[in-house]
Write an enzyme that holds these catalytic residues in place. Sequence first.
Site, PDB file in Angstrom:
ATOM      1  N   GLY A 129       1.280  -1.422  -0.212  1.00 33.84           N
ATOM      2  CA  GLY A 129       0.097  -0.133   0.181  1.00 33.84           C
ATOM      3  C   GLY A 129       0.885   1.176   0.188  1.00 33.84           C
ATOM      4  CG  ASN A 130       5.195   1.081   1.091  1.00 34.58           C
ATOM      5  OD1 ASN A 130       4.218  -0.082   0.665  1.00 34.58           O
ATOM      6  ND2 ASN A 130       6.335   1.302   1.439  1.00 34.58           N
ATOM      7  CE  LYS A 163      -6.982  -7.401   2.550  1.00 35.01           C
ATOM      8  NZ  LYS A 163      -5.358  -7.366   2.555  1.00 35.01           N
ATOM      9  CE  LYS A 171      -0.160  -5.912  -1.588  1.00 39.16           C
ATOM     10  NZ  LYS A 171       0.695  -6.453  -0.386  1.00 39.16           N
ATOM     11  CE  LYS A 225       3.251  -7.330   2.758  1.00 43.68           C
ATOM     12  NZ  LYS A 225       1.538  -6.919   3.127  1.00 43.68           N
TER      13      LYS A 225
END
Length: 316
Positions: A12-13, A129, A215, A277
């Site tokens: 997101g960054n 989420k 994602k 992740k």
Amino acid sequence: MKKRKIVVALGGNAIQTGDASAEAQKRALEETAMYLADMIDSGAELIITHGNGPQVGNLMIQQKEADSPKTPAMPLETCVSMTQGMIGYWLQNALDRALYAKGKGGHAATVITRVAVRGDDEAFRNPTKPIGPFYSEAEAKELMNNRNGGLVFKEDAGRGWRRVVPSPAPVSILEHDVINDLVEHGHIVIAAGGGGVPVIENGDAVSGIDAVIDKDFAACKLAELVQADELVILTGVDYVAVDYLKSTERALKRVTTEELKGYIKEKQFAEGSMLPKVKAAIQFAEAKKGNKTVITSLKSAKDALQGNAGTIVVQA
């Protein structure tokens, strides 16, 4: 020499840094595109995925505020597709400029991507989420109790409270053949944005469902289906660490999937943050012999392709 096919999952960054305006997000993507262009320049064929948590959350707020008989609010799955197009458009423009500055031709293309999930996935009974902006605990409880019945908010890794929605596991990606064809013909592809639009297949019929697919798991599934050589998960840190933020913190540079499973049992990774992740990294590394996942920051991505940065995850 054959180029390496790499699926890159942007954090997101890479898109939003606190200012939710279109111009600020475009500026963030201009910088992101320069790093991606460096990866392409080093000989990688890229399929780029990205998050959309803040964007889809803000869009849902806009839809709710404007809801009326003349302008009815769009459902979450439709908002996911809208953010795929929006972010993809911004990133296409930024990538084209970054590549032109390097004297390279070609264009990026965004594929609105549908991701099949199972209707009986346990996630629909336990939403986890996070999407949208952060709230204080008091604000979140007010929203749950007084304003928007049926919404669920949870604390997110010490950063505040966010709305949570179901996050089912991706089973298949309907457009993976199209994406692969584009890459095979030399195109840069932006796909599975925000985890893809969650759909349920019933024979020949496909119907969307209100959920958000993680994602990183969507990127992992896409990497498997297009037979990518590597999955690169870009986040806000250079390395995965154990004992994070403690005096005993230790960066993991090369680690096996079995070692990571042990760290998961020790609860070393925060849910909704590093844990998905790490799980996606394990899944891709174990999907086929020779697969490799790298977790690192955007700024270290090019060095990571040379094995000089990031956490490299390989099958035990």
